[in-house]
Design an enzyme around this catalytic site. Sequence first.
Site, PDB file in Angstrom:
ATOM      1  N   PRO A 166       0.858  -1.214  -0.082  1.00  0.00           N
ATOM      2  CA  PRO A 166       0.053   0.109  -0.101  1.00  0.00           C
ATOM      3  C   PRO A 166       0.987   1.341   0.012  1.00  0.00           C
ATOM      4  O   PRO A 166       1.826   1.338   0.330  1.00  0.00           O
ATOM      5  CB  PRO A 166      -0.763  -0.007   1.332  1.00  0.00           C
ATOM      6  CG  PRO A 166      -0.901  -1.503   1.523  1.00  0.00           C
ATOM      7  CD  PRO A 166       0.307  -2.056   1.201  1.00  0.00           C
ATOM      8  N   ASN A 167       0.311   2.231  -0.750  1.00  0.00           N
ATOM      9  CA  ASN A 167       0.961   3.631  -0.704  1.00  0.00           C
ATOM     10  C   ASN A 167      -0.021   4.491  -0.900  1.00  0.00           C
ATOM     11  O   ASN A 167      -1.368   4.398  -0.878  1.00  0.00           O
ATOM     12  CB  ASN A 167       1.728   3.694  -1.966  1.00  0.00           C
ATOM     13  CG  ASN A 167       2.766   4.812  -1.935  1.00  0.00           C
ATOM     14  OD1 ASN A 167       2.365   6.071  -2.176  1.00  0.00           O
ATOM     15  ND2 ASN A 167       4.106   4.665  -1.630  1.00  0.00           N
ATOM     16  N   GLU A 187       5.187  20.753  -0.495  1.00  0.00           N
ATOM     17  CA  GLU A 187       4.196  19.670  -0.703  1.00  0.00           C
ATOM     18  C   GLU A 187       2.737  19.981  -1.233  1.00  0.00           C
ATOM     19  O   GLU A 187       2.384  21.298  -0.944  1.00  0.00           O
ATOM     20  CB  GLU A 187       4.084  19.165   0.473  1.00  0.00           C
ATOM     21  CG  GLU A 187       2.983  17.980   0.572  1.00  0.00           C
ATOM     22  CD  GLU A 187       3.410  16.706  -0.478  1.00  0.00           C
ATOM     23  OE1 GLU A 187       2.447  16.658  -1.334  1.00  0.00           O
ATOM     24  OE2 GLU A 187       4.474  16.265  -0.277  1.00  0.00           O
ATOM     25  N   GLU A 233      13.139   6.945   3.650  1.00  0.00           N
ATOM     26  CA  GLU A 233      11.845   7.340   4.533  1.00  0.00           C
ATOM     27  C   GLU A 233      11.123   6.054   4.996  1.00  0.00           C
ATOM     28  O   GLU A 233      10.584   5.801   6.040  1.00  0.00           O
ATOM     29  CB  GLU A 233      10.889   8.375   4.110  1.00  0.00           C
ATOM     30  CG  GLU A 233      10.288   7.853   2.802  1.00  0.00           C
ATOM     31  CD  GLU A 233       9.422   8.751   1.940  1.00  0.00           C
ATOM     32  OE1 GLU A 233       9.208  10.070   2.631  1.00  0.00           O
ATOM     33  OE2 GLU A 233       8.819   8.552   1.012  1.00  0.00           O
TER      34      GLU A 233
END
Length: 726
Positions: free
Chosen positions: A205-206, A428, A521
Amino acid sequence: MPLLSSCFRPVRRIVFHSFSLVLFLLAVVTGQAQRLSSPSGAFRLDFSLGADGAPVYHLFYKGKEIIRPSRLGIELKNDLPLTAGFSIADSARKSFNESWNPVWGEVKTIENHYNELAMTLDQQDSKRRLIIRFRLFDDGLGFRYEFPAQPNLDYFVIREEKTQFGMTGDHTAWWIPGDYDTQEYDYTTSKLSEIRGLMRTAITPNASYTPFSPTGVQTALMLKTADGIYINLHEAALMNYPCMSLNLDDRNFVFESWLTPDARGDKGNMQAPSVSPWRTIIASDDARDIVASKMIYNLNEPCKLPETSWIKPMKYMGVWWEMITGKSTWAYTDEFPSVILGKTDYTHAKPNGRHGANDANVKKVIDFASKNGFDAVLVEGWNVGWEDWFGHMKDRVFDFVTPYPDFHLTELRDYAHAHHIQLIMHHETSSSVRNYERSLDTAFRLMKENGYNAVKTGYVGNILPAGEYHYDQWMINHYQYVVEKAASYHIMVNGHEAVRPTGLARTYPNMIGNESARGTEYQAFGGSKPNHVTILPFTRLLGGPMDYTPGIFEMDISKVNPHNNSHCNSTLANQLALYVTMYSPLQMAADLVENYERFPDAFQFIKDVAVDWDDSKYLEAEPGSYLTVARNAKGTGNWFVGSVNGDSSRVSSLSFGFLAPGKKYLATVYADGPGAHYKTNPQAYVIRRYVVTANSRLRQWCAPGGGYAVSVVEAKPEDIKGMKVL
């Protein structure tokens, strides 16, 4: 970026399309075959038209077939396909040889030497013309489709590109799942025939992920044949066109191009004259040649920026890892589950006490970075909106100019500059692309007014406008627009969650970094495979540098955040080696200040290592197992060596033959200590010093998930007095 606990969203439905390709071994039409050799003769390309008029290419390396006869063509939407029915109208050949100097890079000078064959094909039924241009280098093949201006082909829509890559057997592959939205997967190593059975476990999952096929994989795809030939499939110069993945016919071992669709399901809105990206095949019987190849850069256009002195490689630190681990937050307060920019009042909000981008914390990082000779500091979470930034398909998420109450922009700007530190901006977008584009000029003006010369962009989550994908044509054009707009402001761009690079940094060298793969990360999100960093240089990095953010010294993440039980699957020596093996002109020391203060002797290597190079030598290489690289720091006689290791321990044999003959150097070796292991003993390291010459050799043990780093500096007699030459 993966799913964060505070940002969970429903997973996109995974739809698998299955089909079987049939490889047609077509007879060559008499008199129409064309042959092209690379400058050294190592590669040979045969081009022909099949019995049905389909373009077919066939590739050999050192006399061995590496690509079986494979079809080429383009299917158009609601129109006759450009896949067969062709005749040869013309063929043109040329040879080209030049050397060019990149603005930054692994080497000072790159040779661009190839032989070219351009096949002009006419399709009788449609009265249309297609050109297929081949360039054959001594490290591989590049080819593309060209659509000249013509009466019967002006505006057209691509339904699918039908480029085939016929494999000669059931090769070993290092692959990640084909996906329209993310490359942030761990690599799987398997035979081609095993991909289908492993696909579901390979998909993880992402924040945004859209796999498309049970046998779909992404490029750059690394392969190895049973007889030891290494093959890499990728693309170059991706502009105004969807990103290409590959779909495997696993009965016949034929890959076929699979373009990323847009919101309508189309795979390219084109206007003639135009071209496709180059499709690339790099091959060698020596794995070192794959990682050393500059063919993808050579297939891109020369630099288009009129002046580049403002583009500077940088070593930086940041207010980042503490948020990634969960020690700190991007958000200023916990009081606002819903934020409306310009209306939500932060002046009386209760701080959550965990906001990382506050004045005192930023100054602490600036102080440490300045003291230790760094160039810059990245600060994330400085701007309002992070309380409500993700998962709601929200258009106006950030304005990119309004700081939180505890981040004083001008004060921190002046403090940083007084300490000879540049601040790196963070934008972002939460994948709200229209909002970012309409904000760009305002955001970039704020940067220039406050001395910010670089920006890290981010695209976490599903793309807005809804239905577009991270890698479709619309988004490819967006990423390019940002890079060109930034160049007009003399701003460097480090794109995260964007498409993987395809050599465009040659043309736009202000594109100084990309993530576009599973970076450090993930070590705080459950961990990555220990051999991950031995694969990335053979895949992701072939198209351009990666902002991998290395330098983690505390592998037990629970010691940073007691609520996070992740483990960084690497030894400390491996982390040092990454500054050499994972090339980037933008290198981060990612860990917390306090962790570097615990290991000042090891931190010395990060302080010393360069970020720009005059030369690079790949000394040992095997994808998934190990990589050893030596690099010569730009404008000096100093060299730095990095060696990363995979799952099993091994002994590396390092020859110092890259050094200048007749000189003595002082080598400082940072290596895995006795009993080191990425999981059980990651901080065991030793530091040794030797006198070395061009005749010296070092045999160095490497732990599982380990490695070593070496700094090699020209020695003064007083520095090496009494020391033995290795």
